[in-house]
Design a protein around this motif. Structure first.
Motif: not given
Ligand SMILES: Cc1cc2nc3c(=O)[nH]c(=O)nc-3n(C[C@H](O)[C@H](O)[C@H](O)COP(=O)(O)OP(=O)(O)OC[C@H]3O[C@@H](n4cnc5c(N)ncnc54)[C@H](O)[C@@H]3O)c2cc1C
Length: 427
Positions: A119-134
């Motif tokens: 619920x924040x316009x200041x931080x993206x979703x959990x997807x946006x926090x992803x820096x790499x995936x395996x």
């Protein structure tokens, strides 16, 4: 028989495989590919849409949990770790997720795959926090996803492969002071409210007043205070109050409203009044996350921010005009533009509007109306929630869909990771 959280979806997979590690995932995928059967990865099964539903192989990642490593402002975690377990592990290290959904039982991979937001316009979703995936691809190969492909995989819908590990950006532990109050709808719909706080959301019952003019607002800001025992006691009280909105709406409301629909407006008003004002100071994940006490079906739409106020007011008016018996409030949140090619907030600051119906009632009248009203404001549906979209609408709304499909062709040319729902959505 597999059932999702709401109980609205069921399937009978030909096999359910619960791998203990990446080698087990690869073996399951290769075996399925050899036999020409499909595989659907599943997390905690919270999604309301049939993304994970399959008659073939269901790959349950719930045994693949725990931290792989923490290094500076990055955490690498196994795919089946729940957000609850991750929050606790991070808090023990003085760290936190920058974004929290209002529930912590999803798995990290499931939450990321559907673009789960807070619920924040200041931080993206959990997807946006992803820096790499395996990820394990359709042929069983393992790939570390970075670079341009990451914007496909960060909201991958489980269509590109089986994620085995996720690396996320984290922030220093956050202490929040959260408050709630009844405020005029006209006030909470403005940027003065929605953008003034680190977290801000509100609920509004369609029949709270003849003009629906009162909202239950809930906001939170970072403070330098330490969490204290009294705060925790308040947290419980605050959560109870918040749950009361839903419990009053559903327990008292929907059951009663089903048999005596004319009581729904009264129930709406009672639920609004029952939710008191107050504030609490504690660690973010103890303030913002609530455990649901009832079950429901949900549809949620991502609107361009500038369309949010009109969309909410038109939807409230349309519900009342059609006299739909809606016992739950509309829930309204905001989020920033996202880079994930299939994230509903892709490329634009977003206002989220969610509607709910109690399990066991027919959600279609409300969900169809919501899709009509919010779709007309260029709304895009949350992938993890109920929606009627098919590939034509997806192609219109997502300019990077061709790029996503090109990545899918490379990662899963044989469409091992498909089902009827994905085929309808992605073509
Ligand atoms: C009570 C409740 C509250 C909610 N609150 C919020 C909220 O605040 N904000 C919000 O945005 N959403 C919210 N949601 C929606 C929820 O966060 C998403 O539906 C999320 O996907 C659930 O995670 P899950 O682990 O249950 O995933 P599932 O529902 O099991 O799966 C979702 C998708 O992820 C894929 N997937 C799962 N694991 C993997 C893997 N290892 N590799 C590849 N793909 C995988 C599946 O194939 C599927 O496509 C809520 C849902 C409920 C029921």
């Amino acid at each position: 028989m597999w059932t999702n959280w709401s109980g609205g979806l069921q399937c009978r997979p030909s096999a359910t495989v619960r791998p203990l590690d990446e080698t087990g995932v690869r073996a399951a995928v290769q075996r399925a590919a050899r036999r020409g059967v499909r595989v659907r990865p599943v997390g905690a099964g919270l999604s309301f849409s049939p993304l994970a539903v399959t008659d073939d192989v269901l790959l349950d990642l719930s045994a693949m949990t725990g931290l792989v490593r923490v290094s500076g402002d990055r955490v690498r975690v196994r795919a089946g770790t729940t957000l609850a377990a991750l929050n606790v592990a991070l808090a023990g290290r003085g760290l936190a997720l920058a974004t929290l959904a209002d529930v912590d039982t999803p798995t990290v991979a499931g939450a990321v795959a559907t673009g789960t937001h807070g619920s924040t316009g200041r931080t993206g979703s959990l997807s946006a926090q992803v820096t790499a995936l395996r990820l394990v691809q359709g042929g069983g190969e393992v790939v570390e996803v970075g670079g341009a492909d990451l914007d496909a995989a960060r909201t991958g819908l489980g269509a590109l492969g089986v994620v085995t590990e996720v690396e996320l950006a984290v922030v220093p532990e956050i202490v929040l002071r959260a408050s709630q109050a009844r405020l005029p709808l006209a006030e909470v719909l403005t940027p003065d409210y929605l953008d003034a706080h680190r977290w801000a959301e509100f609920s509004v019952f369609p029949y709270a007043r003849p003009d629906s003019a009162i909202a239950l607002a809930r906001w939170a800001d970072e403070v330098t205070d330490q969490p204290d025992p009294q705060s925790r006691a308040n947290t419980v009280r605050t959560f109870v109050e918040r749950r009361l909105v839903r419990a009053a709406a559903v327990g008292g409301g929907v059951a009663l409203g089903r048999t005596v629909p004319r009581l729904v407006p009264t129930i709406n008003r009672v639920a609004t009044v029952l939710t008191g004002s107050g504030s609490v100071t504690d660690l973010a994940h103890r303030v913002l996350v609530a455990q649901p006490v009832v079950r429901w079906e949900e549809s949620e739409w991502a609107l361009p921010r500038e369309a949010l106020a009109d969309g909410v007011c038109e939807l409230l008016a349309a519900i009342k005009e059609r006299e739909l018996d809606v016992g739950f409030p509309l829930e309204v949140r905001v989020g920033p533009a996202e880079s994930g090619w299939l994230h509903p907030a892709y490329g634009r600051d977003t206002g989220w509007v969610a509607v709910h119906t109690a399990t066991g009632t027919d959600p279609e009248p409300l969900f169809t109306l919501t899709a009509e009203v919010l779709g007309a404001h260029a709304g895009r549906p949350h992938w993890g929630k109920r929606h009627p979209w098919t590939s034509a609408q997806v192609a219109d709304a997502y300019p990077r869909l061709p790029d996503f499909l090109a990545v899918r062709d490379r990662y899963d040319p044989e469409r091992v990771f498909s089902n009827a729902h994905l085929a309808a959505l992605l073509g």
